[in-house]
Design a protein around this motif. Structure first.
Motif, PDB file in Angstrom:
ATOM      1  N   SER A 117     -46.532-123.322  -7.225  1.00  0.00           N
ATOM      2  CA  SER A 117     -46.767-123.636  -8.639  1.00  0.00           C
ATOM      3  C   SER A 117     -48.277-123.711  -8.926  1.00  0.00           C
ATOM      4  O   SER A 117     -48.692-123.610 -10.067  1.00  0.00           O
ATOM      5  CB  SER A 117     -46.086-124.951  -9.023  1.00  0.00           C
ATOM      6  OG  SER A 117     -46.686-126.014  -8.311  1.00  0.00           O
ATOM      7  N   ARG A 118     -49.081-123.859  -7.885  1.00  0.00           N
ATOM      8  CA  ARG A 118     -50.539-123.909  -8.088  1.00  0.00           C
ATOM      9  C   ARG A 118     -51.142-122.519  -8.311  1.00  0.00           C
ATOM     10  O   ARG A 118     -52.276-122.388  -8.745  1.00  0.00           O
ATOM     11  CB  ARG A 118     -51.218-124.503  -6.834  1.00  0.00           C
ATOM     12  CG  ARG A 118     -50.840-125.895  -6.474  1.00  0.00           C
ATOM     13  CD  ARG A 118     -51.974-126.592  -5.731  1.00  0.00           C
ATOM     14  NE  ARG A 118     -52.343-125.969  -4.465  1.00  0.00           N
ATOM     15  CZ  ARG A 118     -51.816-126.325  -3.277  1.00  0.00           C
ATOM     16  NH1 ARG A 118     -50.904-127.277  -3.223  1.00  0.00           N
ATOM     17  NH2 ARG A 118     -52.196-125.737  -2.162  1.00  0.00           N
ATOM     18  N   CYS A 119     -50.403-121.481  -7.946  1.00  0.00           N
ATOM     19  CA  CYS A 119     -50.961-120.119  -7.963  1.00  0.00           C
ATOM     20  C   CYS A 119     -51.346-119.710  -9.387  1.00  0.00           C
ATOM     21  O   CYS A 119     -50.555-119.842 -10.317  1.00  0.00           O
ATOM     22  CB  CYS A 119     -49.930-119.137  -7.394  1.00  0.00           C
ATOM     23  SG  CYS A 119     -50.449-117.418  -7.469  1.00  0.00           S
ATOM     24  N   ILE A 120     -52.565-119.222  -9.561  1.00  0.00           N
ATOM     25  CA  ILE A 120     -53.024-118.794 -10.888  1.00  0.00           C
ATOM     26  C   ILE A 120     -52.944-117.275 -11.048  1.00  0.00           C
ATOM     27  O   ILE A 120     -53.462-116.713 -12.011  1.00  0.00           O
ATOM     28  CB  ILE A 120     -54.462-119.290 -11.166  1.00  0.00           C
ATOM     29  CG1 ILE A 120     -55.417-118.805 -10.065  1.00  0.00           C
ATOM     30  CG2 ILE A 120     -54.507-120.806 -11.328  1.00  0.00           C
ATOM     31  CD1 ILE A 120     -56.893-119.066 -10.353  1.00  0.00           C
ATOM     32  N   ARG A 121     -52.327-116.599 -10.074  1.00  0.00           N
ATOM     33  CA  ARG A 121     -52.110-115.153 -10.110  1.00  0.00           C
ATOM     34  C   ARG A 121     -53.422-114.386 -10.319  1.00  0.00           C
ATOM     35  O   ARG A 121     -53.492-113.436 -11.110  1.00  0.00           O
ATOM     36  CB  ARG A 121     -51.092-114.810 -11.201  1.00  0.00           C
ATOM     37  CG  ARG A 121     -49.747-115.480 -10.997  1.00  0.00           C
ATOM     38  CD  ARG A 121     -48.931-114.842  -9.882  1.00  0.00           C
ATOM     39  NE  ARG A 121     -48.497-113.532 -10.280  1.00  0.00           N
ATOM     40  CZ  ARG A 121     -47.483-113.325 -11.122  1.00  0.00           C
ATOM     41  NH1 ARG A 121     -46.808-114.344 -11.608  1.00  0.00           N
ATOM     42  NH2 ARG A 121     -47.137-112.103 -11.444  1.00  0.00           N
ATOM     43  N   CYS A 122     -54.426-114.832  -9.603  1.00  0.00           N
ATOM     44  CA  CYS A 122     -55.721-114.139  -9.700  1.00  0.00           C
ATOM     45  C   CYS A 122     -55.727-112.869  -8.858  1.00  0.00           C
ATOM     46  O   CYS A 122     -56.574-112.013  -9.017  1.00  0.00           O
ATOM     47  CB  CYS A 122     -56.844-115.066  -9.244  1.00  0.00           C
ATOM     48  SG  CYS A 122     -56.746-115.477  -7.475  1.00  0.00           S
ATOM     49  N   TYR A 123     -54.774-112.775  -7.918  1.00  0.00           N
ATOM     50  CA  TYR A 123     -54.609-111.624  -7.019  1.00  0.00           C
ATOM     51  C   TYR A 123     -55.767-111.450  -6.024  1.00  0.00           C
ATOM     52  O   TYR A 123     -55.946-110.368  -5.466  1.00  0.00           O
ATOM     53  CB  TYR A 123     -54.395-110.315  -7.791  1.00  0.00           C
ATOM     54  CG  TYR A 123     -53.135-110.301  -8.614  1.00  0.00           C
ATOM     55  CD1 TYR A 123     -52.009-111.019  -8.237  1.00  0.00           C
ATOM     56  CD2 TYR A 123     -53.061-109.571  -9.795  1.00  0.00           C
ATOM     57  CE1 TYR A 123     -50.851-111.016  -8.990  1.00  0.00           C
ATOM     58  CE2 TYR A 123     -51.905-109.553 -10.567  1.00  0.00           C
ATOM     59  CZ  TYR A 123     -50.806-110.283 -10.160  1.00  0.00           C
ATOM     60  OH  TYR A 123     -49.659-110.286 -10.910  1.00  0.00           O
ATOM     61  N   ALA A 124     -56.553-112.504  -5.836  1.00  0.00           N
ATOM     62  CA  ALA A 124     -57.617-112.414  -4.821  1.00  0.00           C
ATOM     63  C   ALA A 124     -57.012-112.168  -3.449  1.00  0.00           C
ATOM     64  O   ALA A 124     -57.575-111.429  -2.630  1.00  0.00           O
ATOM     65  CB  ALA A 124     -58.448-113.693  -4.808  1.00  0.00           C
ATOM     66  N   CYS A 125     -55.847-112.775  -3.180  1.00  0.00           N
ATOM     67  CA  CYS A 125     -55.196-112.593  -1.873  1.00  0.00           C
ATOM     68  C   CYS A 125     -54.836-111.123  -1.658  1.00  0.00           C
ATOM     69  O   CYS A 125     -55.006-110.588  -0.564  1.00  0.00           O
ATOM     70  CB  CYS A 125     -53.967-113.485  -1.742  1.00  0.00           C
ATOM     71  SG  CYS A 125     -52.831-113.418  -3.134  1.00  0.00           S
ATOM     72  N   ARG A 126     -54.375-110.483  -2.707  1.00  0.00           N
ATOM     73  CA  ARG A 126     -54.025-109.066  -2.605  1.00  0.00           C
ATOM     74  C   ARG A 126     -55.278-108.211  -2.410  1.00  0.00           C
ATOM     75  O   ARG A 126     -55.311-107.302  -1.575  1.00  0.00           O
ATOM     76  CB  ARG A 126     -53.301-108.633  -3.884  1.00  0.00           C
ATOM     77  CG  ARG A 126     -52.957-107.180  -3.936  1.00  0.00           C
ATOM     78  CD  ARG A 126     -52.482-106.750  -5.306  1.00  0.00           C
ATOM     79  NE  ARG A 126     -53.563-106.716  -6.291  1.00  0.00           N
ATOM     80  CZ  ARG A 126     -53.420-106.283  -7.533  1.00  0.00           C
ATOM     81  NH1 ARG A 126     -52.238-105.884  -7.971  1.00  0.00           N
ATOM     82  NH2 ARG A 126     -54.434-106.261  -8.373  1.00  0.00           N
ATOM     83  N   GLN A 127     -56.309-108.495  -3.161  1.00  0.00           N
ATOM     84  CA  GLN A 127     -57.525-107.675  -3.098  1.00  0.00           C
ATOM     85  C   GLN A 127     -58.212-107.767  -1.740  1.00  0.00           C
ATOM     86  O   GLN A 127     -58.827-106.814  -1.288  1.00  0.00           O
ATOM     87  CB  GLN A 127     -58.506-108.102  -4.199  1.00  0.00           C
ATOM     88  CG  GLN A 127     -58.047-107.834  -5.609  1.00  0.00           C
ATOM     89  CD  GLN A 127     -57.630-106.401  -5.839  1.00  0.00           C
ATOM     90  OE1 GLN A 127     -56.448-106.117  -6.012  1.00  0.00           O
ATOM     91  NE2 GLN A 127     -58.582-105.480  -5.805  1.00  0.00           N
ATOM     92  N   ALA A 128     -58.117-108.949  -1.113  1.00  0.00           N
ATOM     93  CA  ALA A 128     -58.804-109.144   0.167  1.00  0.00           C
ATOM     94  C   ALA A 128     -57.995-108.594   1.336  1.00  0.00           C
ATOM     95  O   ALA A 128     -58.494-108.535   2.459  1.00  0.00           O
ATOM     96  CB  ALA A 128     -59.062-110.627   0.392  1.00  0.00           C
ATOM     97  N   CYS A 129     -56.770-108.177   1.077  1.00  0.00           N
ATOM     98  CA  CYS A 129     -55.833-107.853   2.164  1.00  0.00           C
ATOM     99  C   CYS A 129     -55.878-106.373   2.517  1.00  0.00           C
ATOM    100  O   CYS A 129     -55.647-105.517   1.667  1.00  0.00           O
ATOM    101  CB  CYS A 129     -54.421-108.245   1.730  1.00  0.00           C
ATOM    102  SG  CYS A 129     -53.185-107.811   2.961  1.00  0.00           S
TER     103      CYS A 129
END
Ligand code: SF4
Ligand code: SF4
Ligand code: SF4
Length: 300
Positions: free
Chosen positions: A186-198
């Protein structure tokens, strides 16, 4: 000669001889803990290259910027970066003969975020910055693929039982587990930084960017957030190289490695022994990217 000087010497040689068109490494940032990726294109650029205790970014991800081009690329890899390179080679994202890989046995990187906190206020003490979380759990600090290798071979750094946190979660009832994930996601702000760094998130068109049809809602509601993390997790199964970059860059501190480690443990258990990105064998495919009739399916 220190590692930085050795890397500069190799980069100079490669650029001078025209063996590579660019050389990827790190440079100093404005503050001592802000080392960042750097691409040298000319011999004159090489003096900006450094390798220090904050060269933490996984450089393999940057290769994706060049996947549709022709340049020959030199790059420095630590253990985790090198597993990322294997990920890209297995995924057919880049060809081995376009790369000149300089491996560095990695002594572990400091946590830049903690260093930033320590640097603020009156009692600045950068020496105190601890090892980054991803490095505390590192099973492969030494490069698994390289053309030249620098530094002393390092022992795996993970202490105690590797999947201890996952096993704790497995002890919870399904309802308790659901509440746990509901709470953290529920804390996720959907910034997609995790996707971009992966490095393993390398689809050309990501399902979360598509609008026609829009597969997943874009609100930061718990159902949309869960759908994002479920889809990403299923795409990572058998492919995550455990570099910890997704968790490191998350601005709201979501323990994403818990999800990744659960998948790593299960893939190894059901389809292994298997660790993603540990060796490059041309044509090899990770589990779950191929189908066999006798694959276990009683968990479905
Ligand atoms: S995860 Fe391992 S290889 Fe990567 S920076 Fe940390 S210690 Fe080095
Ligand atoms: S999911 Fe996280 S740990 Fe796994 S490869 Fe991607 S960034 Fe690295
Ligand atoms: S980096 Fe963190 S906040 Fe951003 S999308 Fe990923 S999990 Fe959510």
């Amino acid at each position: 000669m220190d590692i930085t000087s050795k890397i500069r010497k190799i980069a100079t040689r490669l650029l001078q001889n025209g063996e590579v068109d660019l050389f990827m490494a790190w440079e100093k940032g404005d503050l001592p803990f802000q080392s960042k990726p750097f691409f040298a294109r000319r011999v004159e650029d090489v003096e900006r290259i450094i390798f220090d205790e904050y060269s933490i970014h996984n450089l393999s991800n940057a290769l994706l910027k060049f996947r549709d081009r022709q340049e020959k690329i030199g790059l420095v890899v630590k253990g985790c970066d090198s597993r990322g390179v294997v990920r890209l080679l297995e995924d057919g994202q880049i060809k081995r003969d376009r790369l000149y890989i300089v491996g560095v046995c990695c002594p572990g990187m400091k946590d830049p975020l903690q260093a930033m906190r320590d640097y603020s206020g009156f009692n600045r003490n950068l020496e105190a910055a601890p090892l980054a979380a991803k490095c505390e759990n590192c099973i492969q600090p030494n490069p698994v693929i390289y053309d030249e290798l620098l530094g002393e071979e390092q022992p795996p750094r993970v202490q105690g039982e590797r999947f201890a946190r996952v096993r704790e979660l497995e002890q919870l009832s399904p309802d308790e587990r659901y509440r746990f994930f509901e709470d953290i996601l529920s804390r996720c702000i959907r910034c997609y930084a995790c996707r971009q760094a992966c490095v393993a998130c390398n689809c050309r068109t990501c399902i979360f960017d598509e609008t026609k049809p829009q597969w997943v809602g874009r609100e930061t509601s718990i159902s949309d957030n869960m759908m994002y993390h479920l889809v990403r997790a299923s795409h990572m199964a058998g492919r995550c190289i455990e570099c910890g970059e997704c968790e490191r860059v998350c601005p709201v501190n979501i323990p994403l490695m818990l999800i990744n480690q659960k998948l790593i443990k299960d893939v190894d258990n059901f389809f292994g022994p298997y660790e993603a990105g540990m060796q490059y064998v041309e044509g090899a495919k990770p589990p779950l990217s191929v189908y066999q009739e006798n694959d276990p399916d009683d968990f479905i």
